[in-house]
Design an enzyme around this catalytic site. Structure first.
Site, PDB file in Angstrom:
ATOM      1  N   ASP A   1      69.760 -70.240  52.601  1.00 43.55           N
ATOM      2  CA  ASP A   1      70.469 -69.005  52.925  1.00 43.55           C
ATOM      3  C   ASP A   1      71.847 -69.370  53.467  1.00 43.55           C
ATOM      4  OD1 ASP A   1      71.133 -66.404  53.445  1.00 43.55           O
ATOM      5  OD2 ASP A   1      69.703 -66.124  55.080  1.00 43.55           O
TER       6      ASP A   1
ATOM      7  N   ASP B   1      73.673 -64.863  47.913  1.00 45.23           N
ATOM      8  CA  ASP B   1      73.862 -66.064  48.737  1.00 45.23           C
ATOM      9  C   ASP B   1      72.548 -66.638  49.247  1.00 45.23           C
ATOM     10  OD1 ASP B   1      73.351 -63.901  50.425  1.00 45.23           O
ATOM     11  OD2 ASP B   1      74.462 -64.763  52.080  1.00 45.23           O
ATOM     12  N   GLU B   2      71.452 -66.343  48.564  1.00 41.49           N
ATOM     13  CA  GLU B   2      70.137 -66.739  49.081  1.00 41.49           C
ATOM     14  C   GLU B   2      69.204 -67.013  47.911  1.00 41.49           C
ATOM     15  OE1 GLU B   2      66.929 -64.834  52.279  1.00 41.49           O
ATOM     16  OE2 GLU B   2      68.450 -63.575  51.340  1.00 41.49           O
TER      17      GLU B   2
END
Length: 423
Positions: free
Chosen positions: A42, A135-136
């Site tokens: 993350d 973004d993860e």
């Protein structure tokens, strides 16, 4: 106990508090460190971190990524978080908590570009990468030790350093035996963290935690559990499948299993997309249908574009409205044929809007495609609508002009706000 220096990647089978090779204290040690293979990665305050990377003078300042006083916080840096700012918080509350914050309008194209760079770096580690957001992602590095010449933990630490060096943002890593525990591990040591939870310690670590720690337990379910006397995960974990089903219905056994740290989900790169949407928050509340139709049309164009980019078509449409008092209304309808044309999406959403435009002041409008259909099923035309392929061709031509000359190259009148009344 195996240990790893996250700065120089020195590793040993005996734990060390300070790296004997480089002196760093960024050391991770765990009995299962070199055996675990499931990781949750993350990025730390991603949007705000990208903005700080591009504007180094803001590095020590509180930064909020969001829009206007009436919008919501899309992201905020850790400096702002120490002042009480949180993602999805209304901007007026965020600015009240942190009046000296630097507010930056979201630049989604930039964030998507950087997110794709990081995704490509993940995919160089293993083919088993399941994106969860821009973004993860969750990764399974089983069987990659020979490829990378190192256990997954070392590969992930090397990856984290590469992201910092090449992209200029930081990531947090959670390493565990399954997806659930990897996610909880990643949240345990932010920012720039690397946390490990072994299979044998999962249940004991979870037991004293509040039920709200478990993903999927929101405020409503949390209240329901508390009313039944369950405030910690250990209390839930003690339920047998039969008891859990009797108390909480169909979802009960799965809830109790997750409270014990059990999770059989595999990491799947082909995760199914269930819906695609677009929404906007107004600078000032809108109440009339005429005023609401202009932003609705622009969102239908944006949704049509996103459907094409992702290879889907809309088999149904969902309208979302949020009132001035933050109450949410959603209305949905099915489409006779799948589409990714903005005029068809608008025609389906417009009657839904008409039923809600009763004088209520709205601060947000959104449009979503759900359920989804394959892109090649869109706008093929039939006896009832033989013009669909031609409309699709016209929309394609409009998009090509906009790609070449900008969004303002072709604008439909319905996308413009109604003229202000005189007097």
């Amino acid at each position: 106990m195996p240990a790893l220096c996250r700065d120089c990647l020195h590793r040993a089978e005996a734990a060390f508090a300070r790296c004997p090779a480089c002196g760093s204290r960024r050391v991770v040690a765990h009995p299962d460190l070199f055996a675990l293979t499931v990781a949750h990665v993350d990025c730390d305050a991603f949007y705000a971190s990208v903005e700080k990377r591009d504007r180094p003078e803001l590095m020590a300042r509180p930064v909020i990524v969001g829009g206007g006083r009436r919008g919501v916080v899309a992201a905020c840096c850790y400096v702002a978080r120490t002042r009480g700012v949180r993602s999805a918080m209304p901007m007026f509350k965020a600015l009240s908590a942190c009046p000296d914050a630097v507010v930056i309008r979201p630049d989604m194209a930039k964030y998507v570009h950087e997110g794709r760079r990081i995704r490509a770096m993940m995919e160089a580690l293993t083919p088993l990468v399941q994106p969860l957001s821009i973004d993860e992602a969750v990764l399974d590095l089983s069987g990659t030790e020979a490829l990378h010449g190192a256990p997954p933990a070392v590969t992930l630490a090397r990856f984290a350093l590469a992201v910092e060096r090449e992209v200029g943002v930081t990531v947090s890593v959670g390493l565990a035996a399954n997806r659930l525990m990897a996610k909880l591990a990643a949240e345990r040591d932010k920012p720039r963290g690397f946390a490990v939870i072994g299979a044998g310690e999962a249940a004991g670590w979870l037991a004293p935690q509040p039920v709200s720690l478990l993903p999927g337990v929101g405020p409503a379910l949390g209240k329901r559990l508390a009313a039944a006397g369950f405030t910690t995960l250990g209390q839930l974990a003690a339920l047998s499948p039969k008891e859990a089903a009797a108390r909480f219905g169909e979802e009960g056994p799965g809830l109790a299993a997750r409270a014990r740290g059990e999770d059989a989900r595999r990491v799947s790169p082909d995760r199914e997309t269930k819906s695609i949407s677009a929404e906007t928050t107004f600078e000032a509340d809108l109440a009339t249908q005429a005023a609401l139709e202009a932003p609705l049309w622009r969102l239908c164009e944006k949704l049509a574009r996103r459907l094409k980019e992702k290879g889907f078509a809309a088999a149904g449409v969902t309208l979302k409205l949020k009132t001035a008092s933050f109450a949410t209304r959603t209305r949905a309808t099915r489409l006779p044929e799948p589409t990714r044309l903005p005029d068809v999406l608008f025609a389906a959403a417009r009657p839904l809007l008409a039923r809600e435009a009763d004088g209520t002041a709205f601060r947000l409008i959104g449009i979503g495609a759900q359920p989804l259909a394959p892109g090649d099923a869109a706008d093929r035309g039939d006896l009832a609508d033989p013009e669909a392929p031609r409309r699709a061709a016209r929309w394609e031509a409009v998009e090509k002009l906009r790609a070449k000359f900008g969004e303002g190259a072709v604008v439909k009148g319905r996308g413009l706000p109604p003229p202000a009344r005189k007097g």
